[in-house]
Design a protein around this motif. Structure first.
Motif, PDB file in Angstrom:
ATOM      1  N   ARG A  17       1.643   9.967  -6.395  1.00  0.00           N
ATOM      2  CA  ARG A  17       1.778   8.953  -5.348  1.00  0.00           C
ATOM      3  C   ARG A  17       1.637   7.556  -5.945  1.00  0.00           C
ATOM      4  O   ARG A  17       2.390   6.643  -5.613  1.00  0.00           O
ATOM      5  N   ASP A  18       0.682   7.385  -6.866  1.00  0.00           N
ATOM      6  CA  ASP A  18       0.517   6.089  -7.529  1.00  0.00           C
ATOM      7  C   ASP A  18       1.737   5.744  -8.366  1.00  0.00           C
ATOM      8  O   ASP A  18       2.155   4.595  -8.413  1.00  0.00           O
TER       9      ASP A  18
ATOM     10  N   LYS B 195       4.375   4.587  -6.058  1.00  0.00           N
ATOM     11  CA  LYS B 195       3.996   3.293  -5.492  1.00  0.00           C
ATOM     12  C   LYS B 195       4.312   2.165  -6.472  1.00  0.00           C
ATOM     13  O   LYS B 195       4.718   1.079  -6.076  1.00  0.00           O
ATOM     14  N   TYR B 196       4.165   2.430  -7.742  1.00  0.00           N
ATOM     15  CA  TYR B 196       4.379   1.413  -8.766  1.00  0.00           C
ATOM     16  C   TYR B 196       5.613   1.715  -9.616  1.00  0.00           C
ATOM     17  O   TYR B 196       5.637   1.433 -10.817  1.00  0.00           O
TER      18      TYR B 196
ATOM     19  N   ASN C  90      -1.206   2.779 -13.284  1.00  0.00           N
ATOM     20  CA  ASN C  90      -1.743   3.759 -12.336  1.00  0.00           C
ATOM     21  C   ASN C  90      -3.156   3.406 -11.877  1.00  0.00           C
ATOM     22  O   ASN C  90      -3.531   3.693 -10.743  1.00  0.00           O
TER      23      ASN C  90
END
Length: 119
Positions: A3-4, A7-8, A85
């Protein structure tokens, strides 16, 4: 963790592009060193043991510099991936300074080669 990374994604892609730019730099440095050494021994320049040695050392140093940059770029890429992260960022000044010092040495060797070739 995934998910991180999603997101990035933009930061991860930029990190990857930076790594690939370092690899392109390595290809150019090693290619330039190989070309300089290869041309020295194939064109009809005045043969001198000092110039031959400088040419060989220049080619070997370019290859060694390429190896060092590849290792530093890989470690830098993995470090930045982890920092993205974690949401932290620390600039890699030491790597940049180290590579700059090695590039100054390489360029000094090239200048030295041209000084001796003119004599």
């Amino acid at each position: 963790m995934e998910r991180d990374q999603l997101k990035y994604a933009q930061q991860h892609l930029a990190n990857e592009r930076t790594f690939l730019a370092w690899i392109r730099t390595v290809i150019a440095i090693v290619g330039g060193g190989f070309l300089a050494t290869s041309l020295h021994f194939t064109i009809g320049v005045h043969r001198d043991a000092r110039i031959d040695l400088i040419s060989i050392v220049l080619g070997m140093f370019a290859c060694a510099l390429g190896l060092v940059i590849t290792v530093l770029a890989t470690f830098g890429y993995l470090q930045k991936k982890r920092q993205i992260n974690e949401g932290t960022f620390r600039p890699s000044s030491a790597h940049v300074i180290l590579i700059a010092v090695f590039m100054v040495i390489l360029l000094s060797m090239i200048i030295l080669y041209f000084i001796f070739i003119k004599v």
